[in-house]
Each structure stands twice: as structure tokens, then as C-alpha cells.
Design a protein around this motif. Structure first.
Motif, PDB file in Angstrom:
ATOM      1  N   TRP A   1      13.961   4.764  -5.219  1.00 32.16           N
ATOM      2  CA  TRP A   1      13.237   3.496  -5.119  1.00 32.16           C
ATOM      3  C   TRP A   1      11.765   3.814  -4.881  1.00 32.16           C
ATOM      4  CZ3 TRP A   1      16.169  -1.340  -3.867  1.00 32.16           C
ATOM      5  CH2 TRP A   1      17.542  -1.169  -4.074  1.00 32.16           C
ATOM      6  N   GLU A   2      10.965   3.716  -5.936  1.00 31.59           N
ATOM      7  CA  GLU A   2       9.575   4.131  -5.857  1.00 31.59           C
ATOM      8  C   GLU A   2       8.684   3.047  -5.257  1.00 31.59           C
ATOM      9  OE1 GLU A   2       8.620   5.396  -9.803  1.00 31.59           O
ATOM     10  OE2 GLU A   2      10.155   6.961  -9.824  1.00 31.59           O
ATOM     11  N   LYS A   3       7.392   3.267  -5.252  1.00 28.18           N
ATOM     12  CA  LYS A   3       6.406   2.462  -4.517  1.00 28.18           C
ATOM     13  C   LYS A   3       6.153   1.092  -5.154  1.00 28.18           C
ATOM     14  CE  LYS A   3       2.909   5.164  -6.957  1.00 28.18           C
ATOM     15  NZ  LYS A   3       1.702   5.980  -6.840  1.00 28.18           N
ATOM     16  N   THR A   4       6.998   0.138  -4.864  1.00 31.51           N
ATOM     17  CA  THR A   4       6.816  -1.225  -5.335  1.00 31.51           C
ATOM     18  C   THR A   4       6.656  -2.141  -4.117  1.00 31.51           C
ATOM     19  OG1 THR A   4       9.181  -1.705  -5.316  1.00 31.51           O
ATOM     20  CG2 THR A   4       8.271  -0.730  -7.343  1.00 31.51           C
ATOM     21  N   SER A   5       6.621  -3.445  -4.373  1.00 30.43           N
ATOM     22  CA  SER A   5       6.508  -4.396  -3.264  1.00 30.43           C
ATOM     23  C   SER A   5       7.817  -4.615  -2.528  1.00 30.43           C
ATOM     24  CB  SER A   5       5.997  -5.755  -3.779  1.00 30.43           C
ATOM     25  OG  SER A   5       4.655  -5.681  -4.169  1.00 30.43           O
ATOM     26  N   MET A   6       8.911  -4.125  -3.084  1.00 31.21           N
ATOM     27  CA  MET A   6      10.208  -4.344  -2.450  1.00 31.21           C
ATOM     28  C   MET A   6      10.271  -3.651  -1.091  1.00 31.21           C
ATOM     29  SD  MET A   6      13.949  -4.326  -3.606  1.00 31.21           S
ATOM     30  CE  MET A   6      15.251  -4.448  -2.403  1.00 31.21           C
ATOM     31  N   VAL A   7      10.827  -4.362  -0.116  1.00 28.15           N
ATOM     32  CA  VAL A   7      10.951  -3.835   1.238  1.00 28.15           C
ATOM     33  C   VAL A   7      12.362  -3.299   1.449  1.00 28.15           C
ATOM     34  CG1 VAL A   7      10.859  -4.404   3.688  1.00 28.15           C
ATOM     35  CG2 VAL A   7       9.231  -5.451   2.104  1.00 28.15           C
ATOM     36  N   THR A   8      12.451  -2.062   1.916  1.00 32.14           N
ATOM     37  CA  THR A   8      13.745  -1.433   2.187  1.00 32.14           C
ATOM     38  C   THR A   8      13.768  -0.894   3.618  1.00 32.14           C
ATOM     39  OG1 THR A   8      12.952   0.686   1.314  1.00 32.14           O
ATOM     40  CG2 THR A   8      14.077  -0.783  -0.232  1.00 32.14           C
ATOM     41  N   PRO A   9      14.942  -0.634   4.173  1.00 35.23           N
ATOM     42  CA  PRO A   9      15.020  -0.041   5.516  1.00 35.23           C
ATOM     43  C   PRO A   9      14.356   1.335   5.552  1.00 35.23           C
ATOM     44  CG  PRO A   9      17.136  -0.959   4.879  1.00 35.23           C
ATOM     45  CD  PRO A   9      16.282  -0.982   3.654  1.00 35.23           C
ATOM     46  N   ASP A  10      14.012   1.769   6.746  1.00 32.44           N
ATOM     47  CA  ASP A  10      13.288   3.033   6.917  1.00 32.44           C
ATOM     48  C   ASP A  10      14.250   4.209   7.059  1.00 32.44           C
ATOM     49  OD1 ASP A  10      14.303   2.318   9.341  1.00 32.44           O
ATOM     50  OD2 ASP A  10      12.470   2.730  10.490  1.00 32.44           O
TER      51      ASP A  10
ATOM     52  N   PRO B   1       4.724  -2.934   8.133  1.00 34.97           N
ATOM     53  CA  PRO B   1       3.439  -2.303   7.805  1.00 34.97           C
ATOM     54  C   PRO B   1       2.962  -2.582   6.373  1.00 34.97           C
ATOM     55  CG  PRO B   1       5.216  -0.667   7.930  1.00 34.97           C
ATOM     56  CD  PRO B   1       5.767  -1.943   8.456  1.00 34.97           C
ATOM     57  N   GLN B   2       3.839  -3.119   5.507  1.00 34.91           N
ATOM     58  CA  GLN B   2       3.430  -3.445   4.146  1.00 34.91           C
ATOM     59  C   GLN B   2       2.741  -4.799   4.033  1.00 34.91           C
ATOM     60  OE1 GLN B   2       7.548  -1.618   2.376  1.00 34.91           O
ATOM     61  NE2 GLN B   2       6.339  -2.816   0.941  1.00 34.91           N
ATOM     62  N   TRP B   3       2.742  -5.576   5.148  1.00 28.20           N
ATOM     63  CA  TRP B   3       2.202  -6.938   5.082  1.00 28.20           C
ATOM     64  C   TRP B   3       0.721  -6.951   4.716  1.00 28.20           C
ATOM     65  CZ3 TRP B   3       3.120 -11.784   4.327  1.00 28.20           C
ATOM     66  CH2 TRP B   3       2.141 -12.736   4.638  1.00 28.20           C
ATOM     67  N   GLU B   4      -0.053  -6.063   5.289  1.00 29.35           N
ATOM     68  CA  GLU B   4      -1.490  -6.065   5.024  1.00 29.35           C
ATOM     69  C   GLU B   4      -1.769  -5.846   3.540  1.00 29.35           C
ATOM     70  OE1 GLU B   4      -5.547  -3.660   6.392  1.00 29.35           O
ATOM     71  OE2 GLU B   4      -3.701  -3.474   7.572  1.00 29.35           O
ATOM     72  N   THR B   5      -1.063  -4.910   2.918  1.00 24.94           N
ATOM     73  CA  THR B   5      -1.233  -4.658   1.486  1.00 24.94           C
ATOM     74  C   THR B   5      -0.761  -5.850   0.668  1.00 24.94           C
ATOM     75  OG1 THR B   5      -0.961  -2.279   1.771  1.00 24.94           O
ATOM     76  CG2 THR B   5      -0.564  -3.161  -0.430  1.00 24.94           C
ATOM     77  N   PHE B   6       0.375  -6.421   1.047  1.00 22.39           N
ATOM     78  CA  PHE B   6       0.930  -7.564   0.326  1.00 22.39           C
ATOM     79  C   PHE B   6      -0.028  -8.757   0.385  1.00 22.39           C
ATOM     80  CE2 PHE B   6       3.904 -11.048  -0.529  1.00 22.39           C
ATOM     81  CZ  PHE B   6       4.692 -10.503  -1.535  1.00 22.39           C
ATOM     82  N   SER B   7      -0.567  -9.020   1.561  1.00 26.11           N
ATOM     83  CA  SER B   7      -1.496 -10.129   1.764  1.00 26.11           C
ATOM     84  C   SER B   7      -2.791  -9.903   0.992  1.00 26.11           C
ATOM     85  CB  SER B   7      -1.786 -10.298   3.259  1.00 26.11           C
ATOM     86  OG  SER B   7      -2.656 -11.382   3.482  1.00 26.11           O
ATOM     87  N   ARG B   8      -3.267  -8.651   0.978  1.00 25.09           N
ATOM     88  CA  ARG B   8      -4.490  -8.339   0.232  1.00 25.09           C
ATOM     89  C   ARG B   8      -4.308  -8.573  -1.260  1.00 25.09           C
ATOM     90  NH1 ARG B   8      -5.326  -4.594  -3.507  1.00 25.09           N
ATOM     91  NH2 ARG B   8      -3.909  -3.173  -2.448  1.00 25.09           N
ATOM     92  N   LYS B   9      -3.149  -8.200  -1.788  1.00 27.15           N
ATOM     93  CA  LYS B   9      -2.888  -8.411  -3.212  1.00 27.15           C
ATOM     94  C   LYS B   9      -2.796  -9.901  -3.534  1.00 27.15           C
ATOM     95  CE  LYS B   9      -0.714  -3.965  -4.171  1.00 27.15           C
ATOM     96  NZ  LYS B   9       0.414  -3.229  -4.786  1.00 27.15           N
ATOM     97  N   LYS B  10      -2.251 -10.689  -2.621  1.00 25.07           N
ATOM     98  CA  LYS B  10      -2.194 -12.133  -2.837  1.00 25.07           C
ATOM     99  C   LYS B  10      -3.607 -12.697  -2.959  1.00 25.07           C
ATOM    100  CE  LYS B  10       0.067 -16.090  -3.082  1.00 25.07           C
ATOM    101  NZ  LYS B  10       0.976 -16.401  -4.213  1.00 25.07           N
ATOM    102  N   SER B  11      -4.478 -12.296  -2.075  1.00 22.15           N
ATOM    103  CA  SER B  11      -5.871 -12.773  -2.107  1.00 22.15           C
ATOM    104  C   SER B  11      -6.584 -12.328  -3.375  1.00 22.15           C
ATOM    105  CB  SER B  11      -6.634 -12.255  -0.886  1.00 22.15           C
ATOM    106  OG  SER B  11      -6.071 -12.729   0.309  1.00 22.15           O
ATOM    107  N   THR B  12      -6.202 -11.173  -3.897  1.00 22.56           N
ATOM    108  CA  THR B  12      -6.848 -10.636  -5.090  1.00 22.56           C
ATOM    109  C   THR B  12      -6.365 -11.307  -6.371  1.00 22.56           C
ATOM    110  OG1 THR B  12      -7.090  -8.470  -4.028  1.00 22.56           O
ATOM    111  CG2 THR B  12      -7.274  -8.534  -6.441  1.00 22.56           C
ATOM    112  N   TYR B  13      -5.055 -11.472  -6.508  1.00 21.86           N
ATOM    113  CA  TYR B  13      -4.485 -11.903  -7.782  1.00 21.86           C
ATOM    114  C   TYR B  13      -4.068 -13.373  -7.821  1.00 21.86           C
ATOM    115  CZ  TYR B  13      -4.369  -6.868  -8.362  1.00 21.86           C
ATOM    116  OH  TYR B  13      -4.726  -5.532  -8.425  1.00 21.86           O
ATOM    117  N   ASP B  14      -3.944 -13.994  -6.662  1.00 20.65           N
ATOM    118  CA  ASP B  14      -3.610 -15.426  -6.602  1.00 20.65           C
ATOM    119  C   ASP B  14      -4.302 -16.039  -5.397  1.00 20.65           C
ATOM    120  OD1 ASP B  14      -2.440 -17.906  -7.061  1.00 20.65           O
ATOM    121  OD2 ASP B  14      -0.545 -17.363  -6.096  1.00 20.65           O
ATOM    122  N   PRO B  15      -5.635 -16.075  -5.411  1.00 19.55           N
ATOM    123  CA  PRO B  15      -6.402 -16.452  -4.213  1.00 19.55           C
ATOM    124  C   PRO B  15      -6.149 -17.877  -3.715  1.00 19.55           C
ATOM    125  CG  PRO B  15      -7.828 -16.298  -6.147  1.00 19.55           C
ATOM    126  CD  PRO B  15      -6.514 -15.710  -6.542  1.00 19.55           C
ATOM    127  N   LEU B  16      -5.726 -18.790  -4.605  1.00 19.54           N
ATOM    128  CA  LEU B  16      -5.445 -20.157  -4.165  1.00 19.54           C
ATOM    129  C   LEU B  16      -3.964 -20.366  -3.841  1.00 19.54           C
ATOM    130  CD1 LEU B  16      -7.657 -22.310  -6.595  1.00 19.54           C
ATOM    131  CD2 LEU B  16      -8.217 -21.397  -4.332  1.00 19.54           C
TER     132      LEU B  16
END
Length: 519
Positions: free
Chosen positions: A413-422, A485-500
Motif C-alpha cells: 500500500w503505497e503513499k496515497t491519501s488512504m489511512v491505514t493502521p500503523d 499525522p496525515q491531516w495537515e497534508t490532507f487539509s493543505r491539498k484541500k485548500s490547494t485543489y478545492d479551496p471553496l
């Protein structure tokens, strides 16, 4: 773009913004959900203004404002709320034009857009109250572009069904590598989540078997992305729950197709032995090609566990060697000997078996009922504690639907937005319940939802490190906890690609600019 003279276009946009400003209703997304959060609403958007606005768009396809009630619900049949229009696009440009127009209206309009494939979401994730639903299946049936060679692939529409891709690719002796258990779903829908089935231990989920995507972002831009081009968007969209863009085209990895499948089921009475054998099988990827399992709890409280495995055959003359491999691998397992069941089926028959079962349910009128499914990803370290509490204590039988359980290897499972257990090895456990609408008993919707809540509360209090698959939460705080810990990246991408925050409002992760939401 809107096909107006510039001056008239500007005047019209100003009028629309003035008229709709302050008139958006933020209605609870699942108003009939027993555990939904109530919200206060302002007066609803004037539908005539919305219709006039959208009717002015220059489209190859069309917008439908009538006969749209079917888009007010999904497969889960738990959440119900009506959109304002359904877009039936004939091209990617239609989707881009519509989103660009809504984006240009700015925050005041409050309009949202949701891509709808086969409508198989569970908790309203593909719905849009008073927004625009994009009927992605309108783009299906386009020519699939196959490329053969050392690394074969096929370019397909995001609205294409996986079953159609299977049928077309088999004519060329090829097949996608990774599947879901149900093939009558769209490419864009499963790639926005993960796409998991019994092949995931070997190839990873569907999101890790994609070479390239075409995406329409929340600003209306059409972007081609891959590992080497716009990689930030590429990995964001895969497993991104529709938050950063609508997948309109995908390049899917292929491999040589099997002809037949040896399908094997065996039973266990001991959970530890069962999971040990499952983990042994996925650690030997050259032994079997498919690994799943399920739980059987009868009304007396006795629990059995079924291991389901399959071996692919690529030539009819391989039968003897396949038998030798299967016999050797089965000898390493510790199942109840008398429970061994083997059959040989076609590759298509094996992959499409769930659809056949679904057709039987439709005939009995048991398909369009509420489906309060719960899908969990549970780290290996916690699976025994989970089973001890849930199987037999919280659950007393499995008459409301199957319970799937099988392990996967996180290295696939490579580096995508999907969240998996640690943890490297984790289990997918899926409670695929169906509720009887009129029932107030154990097969009723409220009872099953309460049962799901008990399971989730136990996981949280016991700190099992569980993550939801196909997640749904009713507050951003819960979403933050889900992403960790992925929330900051996820939120940043939302602001970038779907700001409204126009896209996928049914996920309830972000609040649409111009709307308010009570957490």
C-alpha cells in the motif's frame, strides 16, 4: 466556460451572487440517521434561481432538474437528501465547465458538486443536498484504449464499470491486477477510496495499480497527473474520498489473464489457528492468488471461521501442476480436515460471483433495503482482542449479513491519501449487514446501527489502533483523529485543489465556503 458575451456574463453573475447570498440552507446530511447531529437551517436556496443559472451553461450533455429523486439516496439507504440538479456529461469539458462556473460564483452561492458512479456509497458520501450530482456513468461506454507489451495498461473513463473493463480486457488475454469483491462499481468511485479484495495481499489495492489519472479539480481545471507529473495531486486523489478532484480518466495496470480458478474453502473453530494460517498464506505470495475469510456465528453462539483461497490457472494443461501446488500448500494449514471444499470455476465466474448473489436478492426484494455496513482496518497486534470482544459478545449471530475478515501486507500500500493502521500487517473486517425496514428487532436498522456504535466505542476505548475503511464521521475533529499525522497534508491539498470546498460534501470533512456547519 460559459458561452456569454463578457458584459452580459458579468452582469448575470453579479445578479446570481446577490440573489443567492445568504440563502443557503445547511441541512443535516443524514436527517433520518438515529445518531446524526442536528443542525439549524436558514431558508433554502431559491431553486428557480439555481435552475436559471445552470441552464445558461454551454454543455455537450445536459442538466436534469426533474426526476432526480433517485439521486437523493445511495446503496446504504440510510441518508436521504435531494440535489438540485443532475449533470449528465458527454465530455470531461462538461464537468469542468460546471465546476468552473460554480467556483467563479464564489463563496456566496454555497453550491456543491458530488460525483456519483453506481451510487454504492453507504452513508451519503456521494450525495449533495441542493447541489449538483455528476452522473459519471454518462461517460462510460467510451472506447477503451489498450496498450500491450511488457507493462500493459488500459485507459478508461472514470465512469466505467470494472465489470466492463474485465470483459473487454479478457478479449485481449489481459486483466486488471487488483479488484473489489463487487465489480459493478465505477473506476472513479473505487479509486477515490481504495478498492480492496482478496488480491490486495499480492498486488495491493486498486489505488496502487494505477499509472496515470485525468482529474477535474474543485476550481474546474483539468489536470493530468501521475507519479512523475503533478504527483502531489495524483497521490492525493487516490484514496482521497473525492476531496481534491473528480477522476475522469484512469490508466489501469494489466497482466496476463487466468483461464480457470481453483476455489477452496476450509473451516476453523479456533481463531488463533485461523489467523495464523491466513498470515502464513499471505506471506507466501507464490502459493495462492486470492485470500479472504469470513466469520460464522450461529444462534447457539458457536463461532466458526472460514478461510477462502484461490489458485489461478493460465493454461488447461497446467491442471496437474496446480494440483501439486495446492496439495503442498494445504498440507501446511491446520483447518478441520472434514470441511475442505474445492471447486473449479471460470475466472469471470469467480470474480463476478457477488453480482450473481445480488441479482438473487433483487428478485426477492432484498436489495433496496438499508445497508448499515461497517468496514474496519485492524492492526495485527489488536485482532485477537477485537475478536474476543466482538465475535460472540457484541454480536450474537451473523444472520443480518456476512462478516469478512482477512489480512493484508502494508508494504503493498503505497503513499496515497488512504489511512491505514500503523502496523505492517493489518486485517480488513467488514460487517456487511442488511436491515429490514419495518423491523424493530435485531434485524432492524436502529439495532444494527447501535451494534456498530458499540463496536466502534470498544475499539476507541481499548485503543486498538483501528481505522475505518469507507469512513464516515459527523465532525471535523473526528476526521482529524482519523487522519492523524496525515491531516495537515490532507487539509493543505484541500485548500490547494478545492479551496471553496465544492467537491464531495457528503463526506462531511470540510465545510463549503459560504455555508455554516454545527459540529
Amino acid at each position: 466556460m460559459v458561452n456569454f458575451p463578457k458584459q452580459k456574463d458579468l452582469i448575470f453573475r453579479i445578479l446570481i451572487v446577490i440573489l443567492v447570498s445568504g440563502s443557503i440552507q445547511r441541512e443535516n446530511l443524514c436527517s433520518n440517521h438515529p445518531f446524526a447531529i442536528s443542525t439549524l437551517s436558514t431558508p433554502p436556496l431559491d431553486s428557480s434561481i439555481l435552475h436559471l443559472s445552470l441552464k445558461m451553461l454551454d454543455l455537450e450533455g445536459h442538466l436534469n432538474f426533474d426526476n432526480i429523486s433517485h439521486a437523493a439516496k445511495d446503496f446504504g439507504n440510510i441518508c436521504h437528501y435531494l440535489p438540485s440538479a443532475i449533470l449528465h456529461p458527454k465530455s470531461v469539458t462538461d464537468i469542468s465547465t460546471t465546476i468552473k462556473y460554480i467556483y467563479d460564483l464564489g463563496p456566496s452561492s454555497g453550491l456543491t458538486v458530488a460525483a456519483r458512479g453506481h451510487g454504492h456509497s453507504i452513508e451519503g458520501q456521494a450525495l449533495a443536498h441542493q447541489g449538483v450530482i455528476v452522473n459519471m456513468e454518462s461517460l462510460s461506454g467510451k472506447n477503451m484504449d489498450f496498450h500491450t507489451g511488457n507493462a500493459p495498461y488500459v485507459d478508461v473513463s472514470g465512469g466505467e464499470l470494472w465489470i466492463n473493463i474485465l470483459q473487454e480486457s479478457l478479449e485481449k488475454g489481459l486483466t486488471p491486477k487488483s479488484w473489489t469483491d463487487y465489480l459493478h462499481l465505477t473506476v472513479g468511485g473505487t479509486l477515490s477510496n481504495a478498492g480492496v479484495s482478496g488480491q490486495a495481499f499480492k498486488h495491493g489495492p486498486q489505488i496502487n495499480n494505477v499509472y496515470q489519472l485525468e482529474v477535474v479539480t474543485g476550481t474546474g481545471n483539468v489536470v493530468n497527473c501521475s507519479e512523475n507529473q503533478n504527483a502531489d495531486l495524483f497521490y492525493g486523489v487516490l484514496g482521497g474520498l473525492g476531496q481534491f478532484g473528480i477522476i475522469t480518466k484512469a490508466r489501469i495496470a494489466l497482466e496476463p489473464a487466468p483461464i480457470m480458478v481453483r476455489w477452496i474453502r476450509v473451516l476453523y473453530s479456533d481463531f488463533e489457528t485461523f489467523t495464523s494460517d491466513q498470515e502464513h498464506v499471505i506471506s507466501s505470495p507464490d502459493s495462492f492468488d486470492y485470500v479472504e475469510g469470513f466469520v460464522i456465528i450461529n444462534r447457539t453462539g458457536k463461532t466458526l471461521f472460514c478461510l477462502e483461497i484461490a489458485k489461478y490457472s493460465y493454461r488447461h494443461q497446467d491442471s496437474e501442476s496446480i494440483n501439486q501446488i495446492i496439495d503442498a500448500e494445504l498440507s501446511k494449514l491446520n483447518y478441520i480436515p472434514s470441511t475442505l471444499f474445492e471447486s473449479e470455476v471460470s475466472y469471470v465466474g469467480f470474480l463476478d460471483r457477488v453480482h450473481i448473489s445480488g441479482m438473487k436478492l433483487r428478485e426477492k426484494g432484498l436489495w433496496d433495503v438499508p445497508h448499515p455496513w461497517l468496514n474496519l482496518l485492524i492492526p495485527k497486534r489488536s485482532i485477537h482482542d477485537f475478536a474476543q470482544q466482538v465475535f460472540g459478545k457484541i454480536l450474537t449471530d451473523t444472520s443480518n449479513g456476512p462478516i469478512l475478515i482477512y489480512p493484508v501486507d502494508k508494504s503493498k500500500w503505497e503513499k496515497t491519501s488512504m489511512v491505514t493502521p500503523d502496523e505492517n500487517i493489518f486485517y480488513l473486517v467488514a460487517f456487511l449487514s442488511s436491515a429490514i425496514p419495518s423491523s424493530t428487532g435485531k434485524d432492524g436498522l436502529q439495532h444494527i446501527l447501535k451494534q456498530n456504535k458499540r463496536i466502534l466505542n470498544f475499539c476507541r476505548k481499548a485503543r486498538l489502533g483501528v481505522k475505518q475503511y469507507l469512513p464516515h464521521y459527523h465532525s471535523q475533529e473526528r476526521w482529524k483523529d482519523h487522519f492523524g499525522p496525515q491531516w495537515e497534508t490532507f487539509s493543505r491539498k484541500k485548500s490547494t485543489y478545492d479551496p471553496l470546498a465544492i467537491l464531495a460534501p457528503g463526506q462531511r470533512i470540510f465545510t463549503r465556503a459560504g455555508r455554516s456547519q454545527q459540529q
